[in-house]
Design a protein around this motif. Sequence first.
Motif, PDB file in Angstrom:
ATOM      1  N   ASP A 104       0.819  -1.210   0.000  1.00  0.00           N
ATOM      2  CA  ASP A 104       0.000   0.000   0.000  1.00  0.00           C
ATOM      3  C   ASP A 104       0.854   1.262   0.000  1.00  0.00           C
ATOM      4  N   LEU A 105       1.978   1.213   0.719  1.00  0.00           N
ATOM      5  CA  LEU A 105       2.797   2.417   0.893  1.00  0.00           C
ATOM      6  C   LEU A 105       3.482   2.845  -0.399  1.00  0.00           C
ATOM      7  N   GLU A 106       4.148   1.886  -1.071  1.00  0.00           N
ATOM      8  CA  GLU A 106       4.909   2.261  -2.258  1.00  0.00           C
ATOM      9  C   GLU A 106       4.016   2.777  -3.388  1.00  0.00           C
ATOM     10  N   PRO A 107       2.905   2.105  -3.731  1.00  0.00           N
ATOM     11  CA  PRO A 107       2.055   2.651  -4.803  1.00  0.00           C
ATOM     12  C   PRO A 107       1.500   4.034  -4.473  1.00  0.00           C
ATOM     13  N   ALA A 108       1.243   4.305  -3.195  1.00  0.00           N
ATOM     14  CA  ALA A 108       0.707   5.613  -2.817  1.00  0.00           C
ATOM     15  C   ALA A 108       1.685   6.729  -3.142  1.00  0.00           C
ATOM     16  N   LEU A 109       2.980   6.440  -3.064  1.00  0.00           N
ATOM     17  CA  LEU A 109       3.991   7.453  -3.369  1.00  0.00           C
ATOM     18  C   LEU A 109       4.208   7.607  -4.865  1.00  0.00           C
TER      19      LEU A 109
END
Length: 251
Positions: free
Chosen positions: A203-208
């Motif tokens: 979730d974290l990497e795609p959000a960035l």
Amino acid sequence: MEAPADGPPAPPEETGRQRLAAGLWPPRVSRAQLIVALLLFVLGLGLAIQVRSNSDSSALRGARQEDLVRILDELDGRTKRLEDEKQRLEDQRRELESSSNQAEEARKQTVEKERQLGILAGTVAAQGPGITLKITDPTGQVESDQLLDTLQELRAAGAEAIQINGVRVVAGSYFSDENGGVAIDGKKITQPYEFRVIGKPQDLEPALNIPGGVVQTLEKEQATVAVTRSAKIVVDALRAAKQPDYARSSS
């Protein structure tokens, strides 16, 4: 002497205006006309509702595709986290109801809740899966508001514990610009800025990396951004527990 007239006198002849008024009132409405009027009213009401519905959705209709994708991703992520939290609370309730030693179970859950609150408050260390975000800013164009936007994006994606260059970031943290760098809660840090973030890497990497998101914005400022997933991130920068001056436990 004239003879008396036979019968009552004849009524005066009606004028054209009187005949027109008599023809218009009272109105003579047929059953078919009533049905047509009712259908026209229903049709007008439906059109009014449709126009109002279209105007309510005009704000999203004018948004860019990448903004809509970002909004949908955030909503999906938040919905999933709320569902997980609901399931966790339901499991706790069932454990309390079924435990043979409810007092001991309640004590264990209290200790676990205290540990979780300590992680959120930054008073205890934490470890778990997550990402490392490294921002290299050779031209000095990255400012405090951009780092704050990065932090907010990570929180919206489900980050549970974060530290930046050895400073633990909590709910009350604030950012400010300093000569040659940025200060977090009054502590100056300099680039490269390294975020250690505990949360779900998927979730974290795609959000960035969404179009128009954090990575693209920082790269426009000539900064270099590197995101690395990891099965184990350690967040060990601590904050001192602050004792309340006036609040006391009511139990």
